[in-house]
Design an enzyme around this catalytic site. Structure first.
Site, short mmCIF file in Angstrom:
data_model
loop_
_atom_site.label_atom_id
_atom_site.label_comp_id
_atom_site.label_asym_id
_atom_site.label_seq_id
_atom_site.Cartn_x
_atom_site.Cartn_y
_atom_site.Cartn_z
N HIS A 50 0.85 -1.19 0.00
CA HIS A 50 0.00 0.00 0.00
C HIS A 50 0.89 1.24 0.00
O HIS A 50 2.03 1.20 0.45
CB HIS A 50 -0.88 0.02 1.25
N GLU A 52 1.00 4.01 1.79
CA GLU A 52 1.55 4.47 3.07
C GLU A 52 2.63 3.52 3.58
O GLU A 52 3.66 3.95 4.11
CB GLU A 52 0.45 4.60 4.12
N CYS A 80 -5.91 2.43 5.46
CA CYS A 80 -6.56 1.18 5.89
C CYS A 80 -6.02 0.82 7.28
O CYS A 80 -5.03 1.39 7.74
CB CYS A 80 -6.27 0.07 4.89
N CYS A 83 -2.16 0.00 7.38
CA CYS A 83 -1.28 1.16 7.28
C CYS A 83 -1.36 2.02 8.53
O CYS A 83 -0.35 2.52 9.02
CB CYS A 83 -1.61 1.98 6.04
ZN LIG Z 1 -3.17 0.45 3.59
#
Ligand SMILES: [Zn+2]
Length: 150
Positions: A50, A52, A80, A83
């Site tokens: 992801h 981040e 999310c 993260c």
């Molecule tokens: Zn994430």
């Protein structure tokens, strides 16, 4: 709009044009960008790729540390739970985000909202079954080894 958020949004849009999901992240400290990331699920066999997470990893590698106090995350989309948790472990102070997890649901990206909902449930009611298997007596307990180290 803030210039760091503008950059995160720009990264997210570029990523969509590149075949990826609409997420970009910029990690800032003292007014400077230390690391950036975009969602790379379309390029890597890695569920943690992801935006981040990749920005956090890059900053930690660059700064030779796993703690990032004083850093601010600018994420094009609301982070999310994975993260968010990684940022908490890293000691990141603040997160700015643009689109919400509700916006993501509307775009067909509903997993974050689903997991946030799952985390609010008692352990027994979550979608992933977690089963405690206690240590057998006589086996070395790594937790005690840790707490007893000098
Ligand atoms: Zn994430």
């Amino acid at each position: 709009m803030d210039k760091f958020m503008e950059r995160a949004i720009e990264l997210a849009a570029e990523n969509v044009r590149d075949g990826g999901q609409p997420f970009g992240a910029v990690l800032m400290k003292n007014g400077y960008i230390v690391a950036e990331g975009v969602n790379e699920l379309h390029k890597r066999f890695d569920v943690s790729a992801h935006a981040e997470m990749l920005a956090v990893r890059r900053a930690q590698k660059k700064m030779h540390t796993h703690v990032l106090p004083g850093y601010t995350m600018y994420a094009s989309g609301e982070p999310c739970p994975m993260c968010l948790t990684a940022m908490q472990f890293a000691g990141i102070d603040k997160v700015y985000y643009c689109t919400s997890v509700e916006d993501a649901v509307e775009a067909g990206l509903g997993k974050s909202k689903e997991i946030y909902g799952d985390l609010k449930k008692p352990k027994e009611e979550r979608s992933i079954k977690m089963v405690n298997l206690p240590l057998h007596e006589g086996k070395e307990n790594p937790m005690k080894l840790w707490s007893g180290r000098s």
